[in-house]
Design a protein around this motif. Structure first.
Motif, PDB file in Angstrom:
ATOM      1  N   TYR A   6       0.884  -1.165   0.000  1.00  0.00           N
ATOM      2  CA  TYR A   6       0.000   0.000   0.000  1.00  0.00           C
ATOM      3  C   TYR A   6       0.915   1.206   0.000  1.00  0.00           C
ATOM      4  N   TRP A   7       0.607   2.193  -0.820  1.00  0.00           N
ATOM      5  CA  TRP A   7       1.549   3.293  -1.042  1.00  0.00           C
ATOM      6  C   TRP A   7       2.005   3.977   0.245  1.00  0.00           C
ATOM      7  N   ALA A  11       5.743  -0.043   6.392  1.00  0.00           N
ATOM      8  CA  ALA A  11       6.380  -1.356   6.311  1.00  0.00           C
ATOM      9  C   ALA A  11       6.598  -1.757   4.846  1.00  0.00           C
ATOM     10  N   ALA A  12       5.617  -1.451   3.982  1.00  0.00           N
ATOM     11  CA  ALA A  12       5.779  -1.740   2.557  1.00  0.00           C
ATOM     12  C   ALA A  12       6.858  -0.841   1.948  1.00  0.00           C
ATOM     13  N   TYR A  13       6.886   0.396   2.396  1.00  0.00           N
ATOM     14  CA  TYR A  13       7.891   1.386   1.950  1.00  0.00           C
ATOM     15  C   TYR A  13       9.313   0.859   2.215  1.00  0.00           C
ATOM     16  N   ARG A  14       9.515   0.261   3.387  1.00  0.00           N
ATOM     17  CA  ARG A  14      10.836  -0.327   3.706  1.00  0.00           C
ATOM     18  C   ARG A  14      11.232  -1.369   2.665  1.00  0.00           C
ATOM     19  N   VAL A  15      10.289  -2.269   2.355  1.00  0.00           N
ATOM     20  CA  VAL A  15      10.617  -3.352   1.417  1.00  0.00           C
ATOM     21  C   VAL A  15      10.868  -2.786   0.023  1.00  0.00           C
ATOM     22  N   CYS A 154      24.890   8.127   7.031  1.00  0.00           N
ATOM     23  CA  CYS A 154      23.784   7.190   7.239  1.00  0.00           C
ATOM     24  C   CYS A 154      23.647   6.900   8.744  1.00  0.00           C
ATOM     25  N   CYS A 155      22.728   6.012   9.102  1.00  0.00           N
ATOM     26  CA  CYS A 155      22.479   5.737  10.525  1.00  0.00           C
ATOM     27  C   CYS A 155      23.693   5.147  11.238  1.00  0.00           C
ATOM     28  N   VAL A 156      24.370   4.223  10.571  1.00  0.00           N
ATOM     29  CA  VAL A 156      25.604   3.656  11.122  1.00  0.00           C
ATOM     30  C   VAL A 156      26.702   3.917  10.097  1.00  0.00           C
ATOM     31  N   GLY A 157      27.539   4.892  10.379  1.00  0.00           N
ATOM     32  CA  GLY A 157      28.601   5.256   9.441  1.00  0.00           C
ATOM     33  C   GLY A 157      28.051   5.842   8.148  1.00  0.00           C
ATOM     34  N   ASP A 158      28.738   5.538   7.045  1.00  0.00           N
ATOM     35  CA  ASP A 158      28.393   6.169   5.764  1.00  0.00           C
ATOM     36  C   ASP A 158      27.757   5.214   4.758  1.00  0.00           C
ATOM     37  N   GLU A 159      27.500   3.979   5.182  1.00  0.00           N
ATOM     38  CA  GLU A 159      26.919   3.005   4.257  1.00  0.00           C
ATOM     39  C   GLU A 159      25.440   2.800   4.567  1.00  0.00           C
ATOM     40  N   VAL A 160      24.651   2.671   3.520  1.00  0.00           N
ATOM     41  CA  VAL A 160      23.213   2.409   3.681  1.00  0.00           C
ATOM     42  C   VAL A 160      22.996   1.009   4.252  1.00  0.00           C
ATOM     43  N   THR A 161      22.170   0.938   5.299  1.00  0.00           N
ATOM     44  CA  THR A 161      21.864  -0.349   5.931  1.00  0.00           C
ATOM     45  C   THR A 161      20.363  -0.464   6.188  1.00  0.00           C
ATOM     46  N   LEU A 162      20.008  -1.593   6.760  1.00  0.00           N
ATOM     47  CA  LEU A 162      18.631  -1.859   7.184  1.00  0.00           C
ATOM     48  C   LEU A 162      18.080  -0.746   8.070  1.00  0.00           C
ATOM     49  N   ALA A 163      18.930  -0.113   8.860  1.00  0.00           N
ATOM     50  CA  ALA A 163      18.471   0.979   9.736  1.00  0.00           C
ATOM     51  C   ALA A 163      17.965   2.158   8.907  1.00  0.00           C
ATOM     52  N   ASP A 164      18.646   2.466   7.826  1.00  0.00           N
ATOM     53  CA  ASP A 164      18.228   3.574   6.948  1.00  0.00           C
ATOM     54  C   ASP A 164      16.918   3.238   6.228  1.00  0.00           C
ATOM     55  N   VAL A 165      16.803   1.965   5.869  1.00  0.00           N
ATOM     56  CA  VAL A 165      15.585   1.477   5.213  1.00  0.00           C
ATOM     57  C   VAL A 165      14.362   1.708   6.114  1.00  0.00           C
ATOM     58  N   CYS A 166      14.582   1.646   7.435  1.00  0.00           N
ATOM     59  CA  CYS A 166      13.484   1.878   8.391  1.00  0.00           C
ATOM     60  C   CYS A 166      13.297   3.360   8.714  1.00  0.00           C
ATOM     61  N   LEU A 167      14.391   4.109   8.706  1.00  0.00           N
ATOM     62  CA  LEU A 167      14.316   5.515   9.140  1.00  0.00           C
ATOM     63  C   LEU A 167      13.464   6.386   8.214  1.00  0.00           C
ATOM     64  N   VAL A 168      13.714   6.286   6.926  1.00  0.00           N
ATOM     65  CA  VAL A 168      13.058   7.199   5.975  1.00  0.00           C
ATOM     66  C   VAL A 168      11.522   7.072   6.003  1.00  0.00           C
ATOM     67  N   PRO A 169      10.964   5.855   5.955  1.00  0.00           N
ATOM     68  CA  PRO A 169       9.495   5.756   6.045  1.00  0.00           C
ATOM     69  C   PRO A 169       8.935   6.299   7.362  1.00  0.00           C
ATOM     70  N   GLN A 170       9.682   6.106   8.452  1.00  0.00           N
ATOM     71  CA  GLN A 170       9.185   6.601   9.736  1.00  0.00           C
ATOM     72  C   GLN A 170       9.167   8.135   9.765  1.00  0.00           C
ATOM     73  N   VAL A 171      10.194   8.758   9.223  1.00  0.00           N
ATOM     74  CA  VAL A 171      10.231  10.230   9.202  1.00  0.00           C
ATOM     75  C   VAL A 171       9.153  10.766   8.249  1.00  0.00           C
ATOM     76  N   ALA A 203      11.006   4.616  -4.121  1.00  0.00           N
ATOM     77  CA  ALA A 203      10.156   3.908  -3.151  1.00  0.00           C
ATOM     78  C   ALA A 203       9.180   4.847  -2.454  1.00  0.00           C
ATOM     79  N   ASN A 204       9.335   6.141  -2.649  1.00  0.00           N
ATOM     80  CA  ASN A 204       8.480   7.137  -1.990  1.00  0.00           C
ATOM     81  C   ASN A 204       6.993   6.865  -2.278  1.00  0.00           C
ATOM     82  N   PRO A 205       6.144   7.004  -1.263  1.00  0.00           N
ATOM     83  CA  PRO A 205       4.710   6.757  -1.467  1.00  0.00           C
ATOM     84  C   PRO A 205       4.137   7.451  -2.699  1.00  0.00           C
ATOM     85  N   HIS A 206       4.540   8.694  -2.925  1.00  0.00           N
ATOM     86  CA  HIS A 206       3.930   9.450  -4.024  1.00  0.00           C
ATOM     87  C   HIS A 206       4.378   8.962  -5.404  1.00  0.00           C
ATOM     88  N   ALA A 207       5.397   8.126  -5.451  1.00  0.00           N
ATOM     89  CA  ALA A 207       5.853   7.568  -6.727  1.00  0.00           C
ATOM     90  C   ALA A 207       5.201   6.216  -7.029  1.00  0.00           C
TER      91      ALA A 207
END
Lengths: 212, 212
Positions: A6-7, A11-15, A154-171, A203-207
């Protein structure tokens, strides 16, 4: 692969971010969480996911629910580029941040919880919006402190991780509920960087095909 | 290793089971969640865990929060006997079940949430107990269906996994709130088996040094 999505679902945004990050082709099957009382409650979807929540990912005969389990599965099955660091300690820190958002915050502010709260508990003085903002403030206060210790770009150092995947949808969702964000400069800084990356943009909802 | 724990915390209970399962020596440092407004809010603990929740595990210089991240860390660092299956698909199913409990159910019924609900929302007609039982019923209904498909003696087949580590503390808490359990024979059957295993017995709240 088919993603039942669902846009506006965090949780879908993360995936979606994880699939894009790994440049995996997938088909989006929208599940409208509001229309007709919620398509997630219809028999055809319940057979696929008895929890009646999105997302669900089908990869051949593998049918998976739970966004973090799905991202970990994708990271094991399609490891490059990875979303979990190599070393046990860093992996644990990334997973803990992901759970700070996905387990301790997001489920409290999920659609079904806000609906139940409004229906059975909310009175004149307190509303679901105050509930929403309260839990964002509690979690983001702790998260800001952790990211000041662990974060770089990024959340941990400079590499994109699972933490970043969760952060953006929450914000994204916190902004939708007009949560005050002034006290979280590090969260905002990391998010602003991540949102420039194509995997996150796409992955943004509006896209999404099912965006209102 | 030191585990900052509270005897009745579901999340700390999970980590105790995992530590026992792996026969790891650890020292319990009790954090009383009720005394003096909650020891988890005191400066010494907040420095260790800004989320002000239990558990926290210290393994040398590694300081970790989030029970699932801790159990995954223990499983990587001390792999035998393992708590996650070998194959990606089974690992994903185990993680999804663990998250069905630890992300979708438990955070809704956590102490801080029940307190906030009572303070700001609960009226004459609805109480925190009804809230608690509602979310247990929603989650256990889906879980029962999944375990009928996946379960054997344990949640996934006959081997103890991360999913079992999450199930037993959740059922313990559901029984404490007198949630009706008649509709979940498979959940009860699996739990009854798991409770006979020494790693689970030793982790039981009533066997802890800080039990009331």
């Amino acid at each position: 692969m088919t993603l039942y999505s669902y846009w506006r679902s965090s949780a879908a945004y993360r995936v979606r971010i994880a699939l894009n990050w790994k440049r995996l082709d997938y088909h989006t099957q929208p599940v409208h969480l509001l229309r007709d009382g919620g398509e997630q409650h219809q028999t055809w979807y319940r057979d696929l996911n008895p929890s009646e929540l999105v997302p669900t990912l089908c990869d051949g005969d593998v049918v998976l629910n739970q966004s973090l389990a799905i991202v970990e599965y994708l990271d094991e099955r399609y490891p490059s580029p990875n979303l979990l660091p190599r070393h046990a300690k860093e992996r644990a820190l990334v997973r803990a941040l992901a759970l700070d958002i996905s387990a301790d915050l997001h489920p409290l502010n999920n659609l079904r919880v806000l609906n139940y709260l409004t229906e059975h508990f909310a009175g004149d003085k307190h509303s679901k919006v105050e509930w929403y903002r309260h839990w964002v403030a509690v979690s983001f206060t702790a998260l800001e402190q952790r990211l000041n210790q662990l974060g770089g770009q990024c959340c941990v150092g400079d590499e994109v991780t699972l933490a970043d995947v969760c952060l953006v949808p929450q914000v994204y969702n916190a902004e939708r509920f007009a949560c005050p964000m002034d006290n979280y400069p590090k969260i905002r800084e990391i998010c602003q960087y991540l949102e420039t990356l194509p995997a996150f943009e796409l992955a943004n909802p509006h896209a999404q095909v099912d965006a209102d």
